[in-house]
Write a protein that holds these residues in place. Structure first.
Motif, PDB file in Angstrom:
ATOM      1  N   SER A  14       3.628   9.046  14.688  1.00  0.00           N
ATOM      2  CA  SER A  14       3.957   8.176  15.810  1.00  0.00           C
ATOM      3  C   SER A  14       4.852   8.925  16.801  1.00  0.00           C
ATOM      4  O   SER A  14       5.498   9.923  16.446  1.00  0.00           O
ATOM      5  CB  SER A  14       4.685   6.921  15.316  1.00  0.00           C
ATOM      6  N   VAL A  15       4.902   8.430  18.021  1.00  0.00           N
ATOM      7  CA  VAL A  15       5.758   9.033  19.051  1.00  0.00           C
ATOM      8  C   VAL A  15       7.222   9.058  18.583  1.00  0.00           C
ATOM      9  O   VAL A  15       7.871  10.116  18.647  1.00  0.00           O
ATOM     10  CB  VAL A  15       5.585   8.313  20.407  1.00  0.00           C
ATOM     11  N   PRO A  16       7.793   7.951  18.100  1.00  0.00           N
ATOM     12  CA  PRO A  16       9.196   8.000  17.667  1.00  0.00           C
ATOM     13  C   PRO A  16       9.446   9.012  16.538  1.00  0.00           C
ATOM     14  O   PRO A  16      10.449   9.714  16.536  1.00  0.00           O
ATOM     15  CB  PRO A  16       9.506   6.571  17.210  1.00  0.00           C
ATOM     16  N   ASP A  20      11.793  12.316  16.690  1.00  0.00           N
ATOM     17  CA  ASP A  20      12.880  12.397  15.722  1.00  0.00           C
ATOM     18  C   ASP A  20      12.836  13.712  14.936  1.00  0.00           C
ATOM     19  O   ASP A  20      13.867  14.360  14.744  1.00  0.00           O
ATOM     20  CB  ASP A  20      12.820  11.205  14.767  1.00  0.00           C
ATOM     21  N   VAL A  21      11.657  14.104  14.487  1.00  0.00           N
ATOM     22  CA  VAL A  21      11.547  15.347  13.719  1.00  0.00           C
ATOM     23  C   VAL A  21      11.886  16.542  14.597  1.00  0.00           C
ATOM     24  O   VAL A  21      12.552  17.479  14.151  1.00  0.00           O
ATOM     25  CB  VAL A  21      10.151  15.478  13.074  1.00  0.00           C
ATOM     26  N   TRP A  22      11.500  16.516  15.867  1.00  0.00           N
ATOM     27  CA  TRP A  22      11.831  17.634  16.761  1.00  0.00           C
ATOM     28  C   TRP A  22      13.345  17.714  17.004  1.00  0.00           C
ATOM     29  O   TRP A  22      13.924  18.790  16.950  1.00  0.00           O
ATOM     30  CB  TRP A  22      11.101  17.503  18.101  1.00  0.00           C
ATOM     31  N   THR A  23      13.966  16.583  17.243  1.00  0.00           N
ATOM     32  CA  THR A  23      15.361  16.599  17.697  1.00  0.00           C
ATOM     33  C   THR A  23      16.393  16.420  16.593  1.00  0.00           C
ATOM     34  O   THR A  23      17.493  16.957  16.700  1.00  0.00           O
ATOM     35  CB  THR A  23      15.600  15.501  18.752  1.00  0.00           C
ATOM     36  N   ARG A 100      -1.606   9.040  21.517  1.00  0.00           N
ATOM     37  CA  ARG A 100      -3.033   9.322  21.644  1.00  0.00           C
ATOM     38  C   ARG A 100      -3.687   8.845  20.357  1.00  0.00           C
ATOM     39  O   ARG A 100      -3.472   9.430  19.309  1.00  0.00           O
ATOM     40  CB  ARG A 100      -3.311  10.802  21.869  1.00  0.00           C
ATOM     41  N   GLY A 101      -4.436   7.778  20.451  1.00  0.00           N
ATOM     42  CA  GLY A 101      -5.031   7.203  19.253  1.00  0.00           C
ATOM     43  C   GLY A 101      -3.945   6.776  18.284  1.00  0.00           C
ATOM     44  O   GLY A 101      -2.981   6.109  18.661  1.00  0.00           O
ATOM     45  N   ASP A 102      -4.082   7.209  17.031  1.00  0.00           N
ATOM     46  CA  ASP A 102      -3.085   6.886  16.008  1.00  0.00           C
ATOM     47  C   ASP A 102      -1.962   7.924  15.938  1.00  0.00           C
ATOM     48  O   ASP A 102      -1.074   7.810  15.107  1.00  0.00           O
ATOM     49  CB  ASP A 102      -3.748   6.797  14.630  1.00  0.00           C
ATOM     50  N   GLY A 103      -2.011   8.928  16.791  1.00  0.00           N
ATOM     51  CA  GLY A 103      -1.028   9.997  16.731  1.00  0.00           C
ATOM     52  C   GLY A 103      -0.310  10.196  18.049  1.00  0.00           C
ATOM     53  O   GLY A 103      -0.180   9.277  18.865  1.00  0.00           O
ATOM     54  N   ARG A 137       4.876  25.250  12.403  1.00  0.00           N
ATOM     55  CA  ARG A 137       5.816  24.809  11.362  1.00  0.00           C
ATOM     56  C   ARG A 137       6.234  23.355  11.606  1.00  0.00           C
ATOM     57  O   ARG A 137       6.396  22.575  10.660  1.00  0.00           O
ATOM     58  CB  ARG A 137       7.034  25.718  11.326  1.00  0.00           C
ATOM     59  N   TYR A 138       6.412  23.005  12.874  1.00  0.00           N
ATOM     60  CA  TYR A 138       6.749  21.625  13.233  1.00  0.00           C
ATOM     61  C   TYR A 138       5.644  20.670  12.793  1.00  0.00           C
ATOM     62  O   TYR A 138       5.908  19.638  12.166  1.00  0.00           O
ATOM     63  CB  TYR A 138       6.986  21.556  14.748  1.00  0.00           C
ATOM     64  N   VAL A 139       4.401  21.019  13.098  1.00  0.00           N
ATOM     65  CA  VAL A 139       3.257  20.179  12.711  1.00  0.00           C
ATOM     66  C   VAL A 139       3.230  20.006  11.194  1.00  0.00           C
ATOM     67  O   VAL A 139       3.022  18.890  10.690  1.00  0.00           O
ATOM     68  CB  VAL A 139       1.937  20.766  13.243  1.00  0.00           C
ATOM     69  N   ALA A 140       3.448  21.069  10.463  1.00  0.00           N
ATOM     70  CA  ALA A 140       3.437  20.991   8.999  1.00  0.00           C
ATOM     71  C   ALA A 140       4.571  20.085   8.479  1.00  0.00           C
ATOM     72  O   ALA A 140       4.406  19.396   7.479  1.00  0.00           O
ATOM     73  CB  ALA A 140       3.558  22.383   8.399  1.00  0.00           C
ATOM     74  N   ALA A 141       5.699  20.080   9.171  1.00  0.00           N
ATOM     75  CA  ALA A 141       6.845  19.269   8.743  1.00  0.00           C
ATOM     76  C   ALA A 141       6.614  17.779   8.960  1.00  0.00           C
ATOM     77  O   ALA A 141       7.244  16.952   8.295  1.00  0.00           O
ATOM     78  CB  ALA A 141       8.105  19.695   9.485  1.00  0.00           C
ATOM     79  N   LEU A 142       5.722  17.436   9.884  1.00  0.00           N
ATOM     80  CA  LEU A 142       5.451  16.020  10.150  1.00  0.00           C
ATOM     81  C   LEU A 142       4.678  15.405   9.009  1.00  0.00           C
ATOM     82  O   LEU A 142       4.744  14.255   8.726  1.00  0.00           O
ATOM     83  CB  LEU A 142       4.678  15.848  11.451  1.00  0.00           C
TER      84      LEU A 142
END
Length: 142
Positions: A14-16, A20-23, A100-103, A137-142
């Motif tokens: 989700s957007v939130p 959150d994971v980025w910041t 975008r869609g479910d992501g 790495r960010y994508v993998a952490a999500l």
């Protein structure tokens, strides 16, 4: 003019959560090879315009990476960025998080390369490769 560096990708979050994971969870996925200390105990985005982006080393030493210009959770973040460089060589990064869609589509745009003179284009090119590795790495952490 040196064109902006743009990195855009979709994430299954989700957007939130993506914001959150980025910041707020940056230290959990940011590669230690792209830090000053090599082993940060924290990477902090102070959540307000004028806030610092700071790495805290295991010894408690702080290393300034940049300053927040716009803090608009959960959709947008803009900051001055000078990790590994003097503040006079800073660029500007804007990251947007849109549904975008479910992501979420995450779009990072880095500008200010012209301010670096002849070093601008080579630094932009090296930075593009670095962002590709960092965002995976960010994508993998999500």
């Amino acid at each position: 003019m040196i064109e902006p560096l743009v990195v855009e990708f979709d994430v299954d979050a989700s957007v939130p959560h993506a914001f959150d994971v980025w910041t707020r969870k940056c230290a959990s996925w940011w590669p230690t090879s792209h830090t000053v200390s090599g082993d940060p105990s924290a990477i902090t985005f102070e959540p307000l315009p004028g806030g610092r982006i700071v790495e805290t080393g295991p010894d408690g030493a702080e290393h300034l990476w940049g300053e927040v210009l716009d803090w608009e959770p959960p959709g947008r973040l803009r900051f001055v960025w000078h990790l590994f460089f003097d503040r006079s060589e800073a660029t500007e990064v804007e990251i947007t998080f849109n549904p975008r869609g479910d992501g979420t589509v995450v779009r990072l745009e880095q500008t200010g390369w012209d301010n670096l003179g002849p070093a601008g284009r080579p630094r932009r090119d090296r930075t593009g490769a670095a962002w590709a590795a960092i965002t995976s790495r960010y994508v993998a952490a999500l």
